[in-house]
Design a protein around this motif. Sequence first.
Motif, PDB file in Angstrom:
ATOM      1  N   UNK A  58      44.811 -78.403 -12.856  1.00  0.00           N
ATOM      2  CA  UNK A  58      45.209 -77.294 -13.741  1.00  0.00           C
ATOM      3  C   UNK A  58      45.276 -75.995 -12.954  1.00  0.00           C
ATOM      4  N   UNK A  59      44.298 -75.756 -12.075  1.00  0.00           N
ATOM      5  CA  UNK A  59      44.298 -74.545 -11.252  1.00  0.00           C
ATOM      6  C   UNK A  59      45.515 -74.515 -10.333  1.00  0.00           C
ATOM      7  N   UNK A  60      45.805 -75.650  -9.689  1.00  0.00           N
ATOM      8  CA  UNK A  60      46.973 -75.715  -8.794  1.00  0.00           C
ATOM      9  C   UNK A  60      48.259 -75.483  -9.583  1.00  0.00           C
ATOM     10  N   UNK A  61      48.360 -76.052 -10.769  1.00  0.00           N
ATOM     11  CA  UNK A  61      49.542 -75.862 -11.596  1.00  0.00           C
ATOM     12  C   UNK A  61      49.706 -74.393 -11.995  1.00  0.00           C
ATOM     13  N   UNK A  62      48.633 -73.725 -12.389  1.00  0.00           N
ATOM     14  CA  UNK A  62      48.696 -72.307 -12.778  1.00  0.00           C
ATOM     15  C   UNK A  62      49.097 -71.448 -11.586  1.00  0.00           C
ATOM     16  N   UNK A  63      48.545 -71.734 -10.408  1.00  0.00           N
ATOM     17  CA  UNK A  63      48.906 -70.976  -9.207  1.00  0.00           C
ATOM     18  C   UNK A  63      50.377 -71.182  -8.876  1.00  0.00           C
ATOM     19  N   UNK A  64      50.876 -72.412  -9.000  1.00  0.00           N
ATOM     20  CA  UNK A  64      52.283 -72.699  -8.696  1.00  0.00           C
ATOM     21  C   UNK A  64      53.215 -71.981  -9.669  1.00  0.00           C
ATOM     22  N   UNK A  65      52.896 -71.996 -10.973  1.00  0.00           N
ATOM     23  CA  UNK A  65      53.722 -71.316 -11.974  1.00  0.00           C
ATOM     24  C   UNK A  65      53.721 -69.816 -11.730  1.00  0.00           C
ATOM     25  N   UNK A  66      52.570 -69.232 -11.440  1.00  0.00           N
ATOM     26  CA  UNK A  66      52.520 -67.780 -11.193  1.00  0.00           C
ATOM     27  C   UNK A  66      53.299 -67.414  -9.928  1.00  0.00           C
ATOM     28  N   UNK A  67      53.263 -68.275  -8.891  1.00  0.00           N
ATOM     29  CA  UNK A  67      54.039 -68.012  -7.676  1.00  0.00           C
ATOM     30  C   UNK A  67      55.539 -68.036  -7.987  1.00  0.00           C
ATOM     31  N   UNK A  68      55.978 -69.015  -8.788  1.00  0.00           N
ATOM     32  CA  UNK A  68      57.395 -69.100  -9.161  1.00  0.00           C
ATOM     33  C   UNK A  68      57.830 -67.877  -9.959  1.00  0.00           C
ATOM     34  N   UNK A  69      57.003 -67.423 -10.874  1.00  0.00           N
ATOM     35  CA  UNK A  69      57.337 -66.249 -11.680  1.00  0.00           C
ATOM     36  C   UNK A  69      57.433 -65.013 -10.788  1.00  0.00           C
ATOM     37  N   UNK A  70      56.472 -64.850  -9.861  1.00  0.00           N
ATOM     38  CA  UNK A  70      56.521 -63.691  -8.948  1.00  0.00           C
ATOM     39  C   UNK A  70      57.764 -63.727  -8.060  1.00  0.00           C
ATOM     40  N   UNK A  71      58.154 -64.918  -7.587  1.00  0.00           N
ATOM     41  CA  UNK A  71      59.359 -65.037  -6.767  1.00  0.00           C
ATOM     42  C   UNK A  71      60.609 -64.677  -7.566  1.00  0.00           C
TER      43      UNK A  71
END
Length: 94
Positions: A9-22
């Motif tokens: 869940x933590x890895x998924x949240x970090x990945x989604x936030x990285x995509x949104x920032x990009x």
Amino acid sequence: MWVIAIGFIFIFIVWVSWCVRQSISLDKRLKSGDVRLLSSSAYHISEVIRAPLGSRVELSTSIPMPTQQLVPVRLANGEIVLLPLSQILQRPQQ
């Protein structure tokens, strides 16, 4: 077991936030007109459209037009013109 689930869940949240920032970063660069995007290897650019500010690009498809058969017709004054066959068939016979 819970540790593994929380880790995913933590890895998924970090990945989604990285995509949104990009995505937000790319939007800012596009709005500012950053020309370095054209030579960047991180983005694949397939088309560049230059248009006035506020223009929109919309996808359109062509509509096939029916073909008309043209036939030569001699007018009363001797001229020969090409008219659509459908117009000739609709003319009243004299």
